[in-house]
Scaffold this active site. Structure first.
Site, PDB file in Angstrom:
ATOM      1  N   GLU A 169       0.697  -1.140   0.567  1.00  0.00           N
ATOM      2  CA  GLU A 169       0.028  -0.001   0.132  1.00  0.00           C
ATOM      3  C   GLU A 169       1.017   1.785   0.261  1.00  0.00           C
ATOM      4  OE1 GLU A 169      -3.099   0.007   3.244  1.00  0.00           O
ATOM      5  OE2 GLU A 169      -4.131  -1.763   2.207  1.00  0.00           O
ATOM      6  N   GLU A 364      -5.454  -8.949   0.378  1.00  0.00           N
ATOM      7  CA  GLU A 364      -5.632  -8.686   2.127  1.00  0.00           C
ATOM      8  C   GLU A 364      -7.509  -8.287   2.120  1.00  0.00           C
ATOM      9  OE1 GLU A 364      -4.531  -5.232   4.749  1.00  0.00           O
ATOM     10  OE2 GLU A 364      -2.425  -5.965   4.176  1.00  0.00           O
TER      11      GLU A 364
END
Ligand code: FCB
Length: 457
Positions: A169, A364
């Site tokens: 991220e 995720e």
């Protein structure tokens, strides 16, 4: 015909040709701060008020001393894969120079432990624990040091890792860390955030080059692509700006299209992007073998004033954005994040469109809820429902032809939820405060049942 209520709908059968597992990250679970160098999250945690409950990296989940027990939980669950991250300052205490033999040995043991149990290691090289001594992601130097570190880890573990992710991220690292200031290093300097986003991607490209030169395979990156929806026409300009910084910036760089023209035009008040060197771009755009997507929620943008808050949904994280508010709809999780299962398909489509042919993983997905411990268990029905709905949508995406090859639940354990400390819990296994005893929640039992009843396509 009477519609079946959700409660009695048959559970989705998971396909046997897809990889399922759980994920964690080093700073959130490891503990053993004494065994490594310091990172920016240690510094951030030492700043009064930065982490809501004063949590620090010690003991976290004490995962390093209990990893055999935790890996046994993975066996009990029946997962195919486990996504973990390597702590850069454990391998290289100051982020440069000699590697720590003890640090590498720790990950050696962990990876061997996974392989002995028949579980594929999916390894993230950078999940936010930047060594404190480095100048930060605003600097090209940090990108270069990251490549050195990646090479050292690749040389030691490369023969046994099934999938590599360079970064986790980068949007979060850059914008929550350097613009909104709610993550380490706690900066509120928009120009720095834009530079950090770029240098993170340069670090990705340089690291990928080194790993590939070692003959390693399944090299990728994990992005948190987020569908952005304008709630009303007045919010469209902000939605486009937010989508540019959050999604298209990363996808276009990876696809070899450089930085989107509207992102450059929308940020001239902060930067002229002169740190971008033409020769970097092909390095950043080198083909990836897979792309991980982390999906939790969507960004719903409105022109109507609102006092609803959701963790991380803050206009300060989108420098140069026209005025707008975030307007998550009910139901929301404990993070204030709208539960919108269909959004996971939209998020997958963003990547499938920008990077055709690249296999996708959900790296995720999960939810924080306030769990209640009862004498007969932890009945986290909201979390079970969240998983059930999101997994069903992932299977829908596959049925539509999107090449989703893996799905990893966040998280195996209740762990340090960054600036939220232990106040927000995402685990399918509870970690009892104080004793750190592990107790599977109903969501873990649900996963175990689902994984045990897979079907061949
Ligand atoms: C993601 C992070 C992960 C975890 C979840 C809830 O942004 O990658 O470490 O904190 O959010």
């Amino acid at each position: 015909m009477v519609a079946m209520s959700d409660a009695v709908k048959p559970e989705p059968a998971l396909p046997a040709d897809m990889t399922f597992g759980t994920a964690t990250a080093s700073w959130q679970v490891e503990g053993d701060v004494a065994g490594r160098g310091h990172c920016i999250w240690d510094d951030f945690a030492a700043t009064p008020g930065a982490i809501v409950d004063g949590t620090t990296g010690e003991p976290a989940c004490d995962h390093l001393t209990r990893f055999d027990e935790d890996l046994d939980l993975l066996t009990w669950l029946g997962v195919d894969a486990y996504r973990m991250s390597i702590s850069w300052p454990r391998v290289q205490p100051t982020g440069m120079g000699p590697v720590s033999e003890a640090g590498l040995a720790t990950y050696d043991r962990m990876i061997d432990g996974l392989l002995e149990r028949g579980i594929d290691p999916v390894v993230t090289l950078y999940h936010w624990d930047l060594p404190s001594e480095l100048p930060g992601w605003t600097s090209r130097e940090t990108a270069e040091r990251f490549a050195d570190y990646a090479e050292a880890v690749g040389a030691r573990l490369g023969d046994r890792v099934s999938h590599w992710a360079t970064l986790n991220e980068p949007w979060v690292s850059a914008y929550l860390g350097y613009a909104a200031g709610v993550h380490a290093p706690g900066r509120r300097a928009p120009a720095e955030a834009l530079s950090a986003a770029y240098h993170l991607m340069l670090g990705h490209g340089l690291a990928l080059e080194r790993l590939r030169a070692q003959g390693l395979i399944n090299l990728g990156i994990v992005l948190n692509l987020i569908p952005v929806y304008a709630d009303d026409p007045g919010a469209q300009a902000a939605a486009t700006h937010i989508d540019g910084l959050h999604n298209r910036f990363f996808l276009d760089l990876l696809a070899g299209r450089g930085i989107p023209a509207d992102v450059v035009a929308g940020t001239t008040q902060f930067t002229d992007w002169s740190f971008v060197q033409e020769s970097d771009l092909p390095i950043i755009a080198a083909p990836i073998d897979w792309l991980g997507e982390n999906y939790y929620t969507v960004n719903r943008v409105s022109s109507v004033a609102s006092d609803v808050t959701a963790v991380g949904q803050d206009l300060a994280a989108y420098p140069g954005s026209p005025p707008a508010t975030f307007a998550p709809r009910e139901p929301v999780t404990a993070m204030g994040w709208e539960v919108y299962p269909e959004g996971i398909v939209d998020a997958l489509r963003l990547a499938a469109t920008a990077l055709p042919g690249v296999p996708l993983w959900i790296a995720e997905n999960g939810a924080a809820y306030a769990d209640v411990v009862s004498p007969d268990g932890i009945h986290d029905i909201d979390r079970v429902d969240y998983y059930r709905q999101h997994v069903a949508q992932v299977l829908r995406a596959r049925a539509e032809g999107i090449d989703v090859q893996g799905y990893l639940a966040w998280s195996l354990l209740d762990n340090i939820e960054w600036a939220e400390g232990f106040t927000k819990r995402f685990g399918i296994v509870r970690v009892e405060p104080g004793t750190l005893t592990r107790t599977p929640k109903d969501s873990a039992l649900w996963w175990r049942d689902r994984l045990a009843t897979r079907v061949s396509p």
